[in-house]
Motif scaffolding. Structure first.
Motif, PDB file in Angstrom:
ATOM      1  N   GLY A 252       0.898  -1.284   0.082  1.00 22.42           N
ATOM      2  CA  GLY A 252      -0.167  -0.129  -0.009  1.00 22.42           C
ATOM      3  C   GLY A 252       0.830   1.220   0.151  1.00 22.42           C
ATOM      4  N   PHE A 253       1.903   1.335   0.144  1.00 22.02           N
ATOM      5  CA  PHE A 253       3.051   2.235  -0.028  1.00 22.02           C
ATOM      6  C   PHE A 253       2.914   3.057  -1.330  1.00 22.02           C
ATOM      7  N   SER A 254       2.873   4.239  -1.340  1.00 20.18           N
ATOM      8  CA  SER A 254       2.637   4.958  -2.577  1.00 20.18           C
ATOM      9  C   SER A 254       3.842   5.135  -3.562  1.00 20.18           C
ATOM     10  N   ARG A 255       4.955   4.808  -3.109  1.00 18.66           N
ATOM     11  CA  ARG A 255       6.201   4.800  -4.140  1.00 18.66           C
ATOM     12  C   ARG A 255       6.535   3.221  -4.097  1.00 18.66           C
ATOM     13  N   SER A 256       5.732   2.131  -3.854  1.00 20.99           N
ATOM     14  CA  SER A 256       5.891   0.712  -3.998  1.00 20.99           C
ATOM     15  C   SER A 256       6.452   0.437  -5.423  1.00 20.99           C
ATOM     16  N   PHE A 257       5.887   0.965  -6.284  1.00 17.31           N
ATOM     17  CA  PHE A 257       6.204   0.492  -7.955  1.00 17.31           C
ATOM     18  C   PHE A 257       7.575   1.149  -8.191  1.00 17.31           C
ATOM     19  N   TYR A 258       7.940   2.371  -7.465  1.00 15.93           N
ATOM     20  CA  TYR A 258       9.102   2.793  -7.820  1.00 15.93           C
ATOM     21  C   TYR A 258      10.348   2.187  -7.051  1.00 15.93           C
ATOM     22  N   LEU A 259       9.974   1.674  -5.829  1.00 15.00           N
ATOM     23  CA  LEU A 259      10.652   0.880  -4.883  1.00 15.00           C
ATOM     24  C   LEU A 259      11.097  -0.405  -5.769  1.00 15.00           C
ATOM     25  N   LEU A 260      10.258  -1.029  -6.064  1.00 11.33           N
ATOM     26  CA  LEU A 260      10.425  -2.533  -6.791  1.00 11.33           C
ATOM     27  C   LEU A 260      10.909  -2.412  -8.062  1.00 11.33           C
ATOM     28  N   THR A 261      10.893  -1.551  -8.680  1.00  6.83           N
ATOM     29  CA  THR A 261      11.499  -1.311 -10.142  1.00  6.83           C
ATOM     30  C   THR A 261      12.899  -1.021 -10.191  1.00  6.83           C
ATOM     31  N   ARG A 262      13.035  -0.026  -8.914  1.00  5.12           N
ATOM     32  CA  ARG A 262      14.660   0.110  -8.979  1.00  5.12           C
ATOM     33  C   ARG A 262      15.289  -1.089  -8.300  1.00  5.12           C
ATOM     34  N   LEU A 263      14.728  -1.834  -7.681  1.00 10.51           N
ATOM     35  CA  LEU A 263      15.437  -2.962  -7.024  1.00 10.51           C
ATOM     36  C   LEU A 263      15.591  -4.071  -8.139  1.00 10.51           C
TER      37      LEU A 263
ATOM     38  N   GLY B 288      15.804  -3.374 -11.336  1.00  7.37           N
ATOM     39  CA  GLY B 288      16.772  -2.812 -12.244  1.00  7.37           C
ATOM     40  C   GLY B 288      18.338  -3.285 -11.474  1.00  7.37           C
ATOM     41  N   HIS B 289      18.315  -2.945 -10.237  1.00 11.89           N
ATOM     42  CA  HIS B 289      19.644  -3.295  -9.639  1.00 11.89           C
ATOM     43  C   HIS B 289      20.081  -4.700  -9.869  1.00 11.89           C
ATOM     44  N   ARG B 290      19.107  -5.406  -9.447  1.00 11.41           N
ATOM     45  CA  ARG B 290      19.399  -6.991  -9.499  1.00 11.41           C
ATOM     46  C   ARG B 290      19.879  -7.503 -10.955  1.00 11.41           C
ATOM     47  N   ALA B 291      19.044  -6.750 -11.978  1.00 13.63           N
ATOM     48  CA  ALA B 291      19.371  -7.200 -13.429  1.00 13.63           C
ATOM     49  C   ALA B 291      20.577  -6.834 -13.905  1.00 13.63           C
ATOM     50  N   ALA B 292      21.067  -5.553 -13.344  1.00 15.11           N
ATOM     51  CA  ALA B 292      22.427  -5.020 -13.834  1.00 15.11           C
ATOM     52  C   ALA B 292      23.415  -5.845 -13.076  1.00 15.11           C
ATOM     53  N   ALA B 293      23.259  -6.285 -11.946  1.00 16.17           N
ATOM     54  CA  ALA B 293      24.246  -6.859 -11.112  1.00 16.17           C
ATOM     55  C   ALA B 293      24.239  -8.323 -11.728  1.00 16.17           C
ATOM     56  N   SER B 294      23.315  -9.120 -12.258  1.00 18.49           N
ATOM     57  CA  SER B 294      23.271 -10.271 -13.026  1.00 18.49           C
ATOM     58  C   SER B 294      24.089 -10.071 -14.215  1.00 18.49           C
ATOM     59  N   ALA B 295      23.843  -9.027 -15.051  1.00 17.46           N
ATOM     60  CA  ALA B 295      24.645  -8.738 -16.324  1.00 17.46           C
ATOM     61  C   ALA B 295      25.826  -8.803 -16.035  1.00 17.46           C
ATOM     62  N   GLN B 296      26.388  -7.950 -14.943  1.00 19.55           N
ATOM     63  CA  GLN B 296      27.786  -7.673 -14.766  1.00 19.55           C
ATOM     64  C   GLN B 296      28.439  -8.895 -14.332  1.00 19.55           C
ATOM     65  N   ALA B 297      27.529  -9.907 -13.507  1.00 20.80           N
ATOM     66  CA  ALA B 297      28.337 -11.181 -13.217  1.00 20.80           C
ATOM     67  C   ALA B 297      28.483 -12.244 -14.284  1.00 20.80           C
ATOM     68  N   GLY B 298      27.725 -12.015 -15.567  1.00 20.71           N
ATOM     69  CA  GLY B 298      27.785 -12.660 -16.710  1.00 20.71           C
ATOM     70  C   GLY B 298      26.834 -13.660 -16.614  1.00 20.71           C
ATOM     71  N   GLU B 299      25.678 -13.705 -15.886  1.00 20.10           N
ATOM     72  CA  GLU B 299      24.923 -14.691 -15.612  1.00 20.10           C
ATOM     73  C   GLU B 299      24.018 -15.040 -17.009  1.00 20.10           C
ATOM     74  N   LYS B 300      23.545 -16.302 -17.724  1.00 21.60           N
ATOM     75  CA  LYS B 300      23.055 -16.448 -18.430  1.00 21.60           C
ATOM     76  C   LYS B 300      21.684 -15.849 -18.639  1.00 21.60           C
ATOM     77  N   ASP B 301      21.173 -15.125 -19.733  1.00 24.80           N
ATOM     78  CA  ASP B 301      19.966 -14.917 -20.141  1.00 24.80           C
ATOM     79  C   ASP B 301      19.693 -13.656 -19.243  1.00 24.80           C
ATOM     80  N   ALA B 302      20.790 -13.126 -18.547  1.00 25.41           N
ATOM     81  CA  ALA B 302      20.443 -11.894 -17.773  1.00 25.41           C
ATOM     82  C   ALA B 302      20.518 -10.520 -18.468  1.00 25.41           C
ATOM     83  N   VAL B 303      19.737  -9.776 -18.460  1.00 22.60           N
ATOM     84  CA  VAL B 303      19.418  -8.603 -19.472  1.00 22.60           C
ATOM     85  C   VAL B 303      19.466  -7.418 -18.436  1.00 22.60           C
ATOM     86  N   PRO B 304      20.246  -6.344 -18.562  1.00 24.67           N
ATOM     87  CA  PRO B 304      20.212  -5.094 -17.553  1.00 24.67           C
ATOM     88  C   PRO B 304      18.730  -4.426 -18.150  1.00 24.67           C
ATOM     89  N   THR B 305      18.070  -3.993 -17.169  1.00 25.85           N
ATOM     90  CA  THR B 305      16.918  -3.168 -17.444  1.00 25.85           C
ATOM     91  C   THR B 305      17.076  -1.702 -16.888  1.00 25.85           C
TER      92      THR B 305
END
Length: 707
Positions: A457-468, A470-487
Motif C-alpha cells: 500500500g506504499f505510494s512509492r511501491s512501484f518505484y521501489l520495486l522497479t529500482r530493486l 533494475g539493480h538486480r538485473a544489472a548485477a546479474s549482467a555484470q556477473a555474466g549470468e546466462k539470459d540476464a539482461v540489464p533493465t
C-alpha cells in the motif's frame, strides 16, 4: 493618457489606424462560453430600443509614428479578446450577407468590408488589415479576411480556436430569425477607450489594474508583459524573439499551459530560499526579484531572460528526468557519470516531490559553474534521492523535509560565496541533521522500515520495486549470468503491476494456512504486504486462491515472456516452499540491496564537525564583496582584470563599491559581474565563478585569495 466612452464600431473603424496585438500577449483564448456571453449581450442590446451595453475597456498604446501610407499602428494593451471576437462576428455577418442576397438586412457585405471594420480598404500590405494578431493566430485570421475578399484564396487552418469561434457564430446566425438584431446590437456596444502614449504613460501599471482579479490573465501572462513592456514598441518583437521566446521554447517539452508559472515559482523559491513563498502572488514576487537585482535598469532585462532560459532547461530535467547533454559539458570519459546523473534525476522525478526541485536547480547550476564534477553531481543527486525515499519509507514528517530542503539551498549559496568545498559541504549538511525531524534516516532505521512496513500500500511501491529489479538485473549482467539482461535503474513499464507471492486469499486455502505455521492469522497479517512477499509482473492477473506451485509457474512465464527477465523474482523461483521464513529472509536481502542503491553519504570527521550548527555559529561570518570594499582591501578606481586569457576584459570599482563594466552596468557581486561581462563579449554568460576569475589589477591576486 486619454480616456472616454466610445462605441466599439466607431472605435475600430477609425480611418488610417490599425490594431496590433503585441508579440508578448497570450494567443486568442476565448472559448464558446465567453463567445456566447458576448453573443447574448449583443442580442439583448439589439432587441431593446434605446439601450447600450458596456463591455469593458480597450487600452491602446501609440508611439506617435505612422507608416509611409499614413496608417498608425496602435498596440492593443488590453482588449484583444473582445476585439478579435467582434471581428470574427463581423466576418460571419459578411459571409451571411453574401449567402443571403435576397434577405432584407440593415447592412451589406460591402459595408462590412469597405467600412473600415476589418480592413483599411485603400491600403496595402500590413496597413491593409485592421487587426494584426500575434503568434499562431495571425496567419489564420488574416487568411479569413483574404478569403472574404477573394473566395479563391485558402484559409490557413493553424489556429483552431479562431476557426471554431467563427463557425460558432455562423451557426448561430443561420439559426436566428432576425439577423438584423445582431448588427444593431453590435453598433450599440460601448467601451472605455484608453489611449496611452509611449514614454509618458505607465502602461504596465494600467494593465495590472485592469487585470488585478487574475481572472483574465495568469501570472505568466503578466510576467511576460512586464518584461517586454520595458522595451519600446518598435523593439518589442525583436526582444520577444531574442529573449523571451527561447525561454518559452525551453519549456515546450513539458507541454503544459501552466509550465511557465510552475517554473518561475520554482526559480523564485530557489532565489529567495529559505524564505517560503507559499501561495504568495507570483507576479509580485517576480517584480520584487527584478527590482532587487537591478534587472529593470541598464538594459539588463534581456540578461535576466537568458538566465531564466538556462534554469528553465534545468527545470525541465527535474520534471522529466531527462538531462540534455549540452547542460553540462561532458567528455567520452564522463559518459558513465552523465548516465548516472540522468538516472538519479529520473529517480527523483518518479518519486514526485516537487519541493525538491529548487535544490535540483541549485545542484545543476553548481555543476555548470564547475563547482562540482559530473561524478560529484551524480553522488549529490543520489544523496537527495536517498533522502527522499528513506524519509518516505520511514514515514517521516513532510513539513520538516520541505523546510530542510529550502534551508539547504540557502546554505549551499552561502558555501559558494564563502569559497568552501561545495561537494563536501553538501554531504555534511545532510548528516548533521541526525536526531532532528529533518534527519536522513540511518541504515538501521531504513532497513527495519523496509522489512516491517506495508510496502504493497506504499505510494512509492512501484518505484521501489522497479529500482530493486533494475539493480538486480544489472548485477546479474555484470556477473555474466546466462539470459540476464540489464533493465536500467528505473525500468518503468506501462502495464506492470505489483503482485503478492503469498496471495491475498491465503487464509482460505489449507495448504497456505499450513505454510504459515501454528498461528496463520497472525503470520498472515504480519507478512502479507511486506517487501519480502512482493514481486513485479508485466501482466495483470488475479491468483489469490492459487497455490505456490501455480505462482512459480506464472512467475516463470513472466520471466520468459518479456525481453527483460523479471530479476526481482529470481530468489522466489529458487524456493521449494513459501512461508514466514522465506518471506523474512527475502525481505532482509532486498533491504540490503536497497542500502546499496540508496546509501548514506560519507564525509571525513573534520568536515562533518565543521558543519555542525554549533561549530558554524562559532565560525567567522562570510566575507562579502562589500566587506572587501569597506575594509579598504579594494578601493574606488581599482581595476578588476579578467584572469582568463580566453576572455580578456576589465571592470572598475566605483565610489560606492560597485563593480562597473565597460558598458556602464554595475553589480554588487563578482560572479554576477563576470557573467554579464561574458555576455557582453559573446561568450557563455554562465558557468564561471567571478571570485576566481577577477584579479585585482594586472597580475594581481584573485578576489578569492583576497577574501
Amino acid at each position: 493618457m486619454d480616456a472616454g466612452v466610445r462605441r466599439v464600431m466607431g472605435l475600430i473603424s477609425e480611418i488610417n489606424v490599425r490594431f496590433v496585438v503585441p508579440v508578448y500577449q497570450r494567443p486568442y483564448s476565448w472559448g464558446e462560453e465567453q463567445c456566447l456571453q458576448l453573443w447574448d449581450d449583443i442580442l439583448h442590446c439589439g432587441r431593446s430600443r434605446e439601450e447600450t451595453h458596456f463591455t469593458g475597456s480597450i487600452v491602446t498604446m501609440q508611439d506617435g509614428s505612422a507608416s509611409p501610407a499614413g496608417v498608425a499602428a496602435l498596440a492593443l494593451i488590453d482588449g484583444q479578446q473582445r476585439i478579435t471576437t467582434i471581428a470574427l462576428l463581423l466576418v460571419a455577418l459578411a459571409r451571411y450577407a453574401s449567402a443571403h442576397p435576397d434577405e432584407q438586412l440593415p447592412y451589406s457585405r460591402d459595408e462590412v468590408m469597405l467600412g473600415g471594420y476589418l480592413t483599411n480598404p485603400f491600403r496595402s500590405g500590413e496597413d491593409h488589415y485592421k487587426l494584426t494578431l500575434s503568434k499562431g493566430d495571425r496567419a489564420t485570421f488574416r487568411s479569413i479576411v483574404d478569403n472574404l475578399e477573394d473566395p479563391s484564396r485558402p484559409v490557413d487552418p493553424t489556429s483552431k480556436r479562431i476557426l471554431q469561434n467563427l463557425s460558432l457564430f455562423e451557426q448561430r446566425l443561420d439559426a436566428l430569425s432576425n439577423v438584423a438584431s445582431v448588427w444593431v446590437g453590435l453598433r450599440r456596444l460601448e467601451v472605455v477607450a484608453v489611449s496611452l502614449t509611449q514614454g509618458r504613460d505607465r502602461a504596465q501599471l494600467i494593465f495590472e489594474s485592469m487585470n488585478s482579479t487574475g481572472k483574465d490573465l495568469g501570472a505568466a501572462d503578466l510576467i511576460r508583459n512586464f518584461v517586454l513592456m520595458k522595451y519600446p514598441l518598435d523593439c518589442q518583437a525583436e526582444a520577444y524573439r531574442t529573449y523571451w521566446k527561447p525561454l518559452e521554447d525551453a519549456l515546450l517539452p513539458l507541454g503544459e499551459d501552466d509550465a511557465l508559472d510552475d517554473f518561475v515559482r520554482c526559480f523564485m523559491q530557489m532565489a529567495y530560499a529559505p524564505e517560503p513563498l507559499g501561495q504568495a502572488d507570483l507576479y509580485q514576487t517576480f517584480k520584487r526579484y527584478v527590482a532587487e537585482g537591478g534587472f529593470d535598469r541598464n538594459d539588463r532585462m534581456g540578461f535576466l531572460c537568458l538566465r531564466l532560459k538556462d534554469f528553465a532547461q534545468y527545470y525541465v530535467a527535474t520534471v522529466t528526468g531527462e538531462l540534455a547533454q549540452p547542460l553540462v559539458e561532458a567528455s567520452a570519459a564522463d559518459a558513465p557519470a552523465f548516465r548516472e546523473v540522468t538516472a538519479r534525476l529520473a529517480g527523483i522525478a518518479e518519486l514526485g516531490v516537487p519541493q525538491a526541485r529548487p535544490l535540483e536547480l541549485e545542484l545543476l547550476r553548481s555543476c555548470h559553474r564547475r563547482e562540482c564534477t559530473l561524478t560529484q553531481l551524480a553522488t549529490m543527486l543520489g544523496t537527495l534521492e536517498s533522502y527522499l525515499l528513506r524519509r518516505a519509507v520511514c514515514d517521516c514528517e513532510g513539513s520538516a523535509q520541505t523546510q530542510f530542503l529550502l534551508r539547504l539551498v540557502a546554505k549551499l549559496q552561502a558555501v559558494r560565496n564563502a569559497g568552501e568545498k561545495y561537494y563536501d559541504a553538501y554531504l555534511a549538511l545532510f548528516l548533521v541533521e541526525e536526531g532532528t525531524p529533518r534527519r536522513l534516516p540511518t541504515d538501521d532505521e531504513f532497513s527495519r522500515a523496509l522489512q516491517s512496513r506495508d510496502c504493497f500500500g506504499f505510494s512509492r511501491s512501484f518505484y521501489l520495486l522497479t529500482r530493486l529489479n533494475g539493480h538486480r538485473a544489472a548485477a546479474s549482467a555484470q556477473a555474466g549470468e546466462k539470459d540476464a539482461v540489464p533493465t536500467g535503474d528505473v525500468p518503468t513499464r506501462e502495464g506492470w503491476s505489483v503482485e503478492h507471492v503469498m496471495p491475498v486469499g491465503a487464509l482460505a486455502d489449507d495448504a497456505w494456512r499450513a505454510a504459515l505455521g501454528p498461528n496463520p492469522e497472525l503470520a498472515y497479517e504480519r507478512l502479507e504486504n511486506t517487501l519480502g512477499n512482493l514481486v513485479l509482473t508485466p501482466y495483470a492477473y488475479d491468483l489469490q486462491d492459487c497455490g505456490f506451485d501455480q505462482k512459480l509457474e506464472r512467475l516463470r512465464q513472466d520471466a520468459d515472456g518479456v525481453p527483460e527477465r523479471i530479476a526481482l523474482s529470481s530468489d522466489v523461483l529458487d524456493q521449494q516452499a513459501w512461508g514466514p521464513e522465506q518471506i523474512e529472509a527475502r525481505g532482509a536481502r532486498l533491504a540490503r540491496e536497497a542500502l546499496a542503491i540508496w546509501p548514506m553519504p560519507t564525509v571525513d570527521a573534520a568536515t562533518l564537525e565543521s558543519y555542525r550548527p554549533t561549530a558554524r555559529a562559532a565560525s567567522l561570518r562570510q566575507t562579502t564583496w562589500q566587506d572587501l570594499f569597506d575594509s579598504g582591501v579594494v578601493q574606488m578606481d581599482d581595476t578588476l582584470v579578467s584572469a582568463s586569457p580566453m576572455y580578456p576584459g576589465r571592470a572598475t570599482v566605483t565610489s560606492t563599491g560597485k563593480i562597473m563594466l565597460a558598458n556602464g552596468q554595475m553589480f554588487t557581486d563578482p560572479t554576477d559581474a563576470y557573467e554579464r561581462f561574458l555576455g557582453t563579449i559573446g561568450a557563455n554568460p554562465t558557468g564561471l565563478n567571478g571570485w576566481t576569475h577577477w584579479r585585482l589589477g594586472d597580475g594581481g591576486p584573485l578576489l578569492d585569495d583576497l577574501r
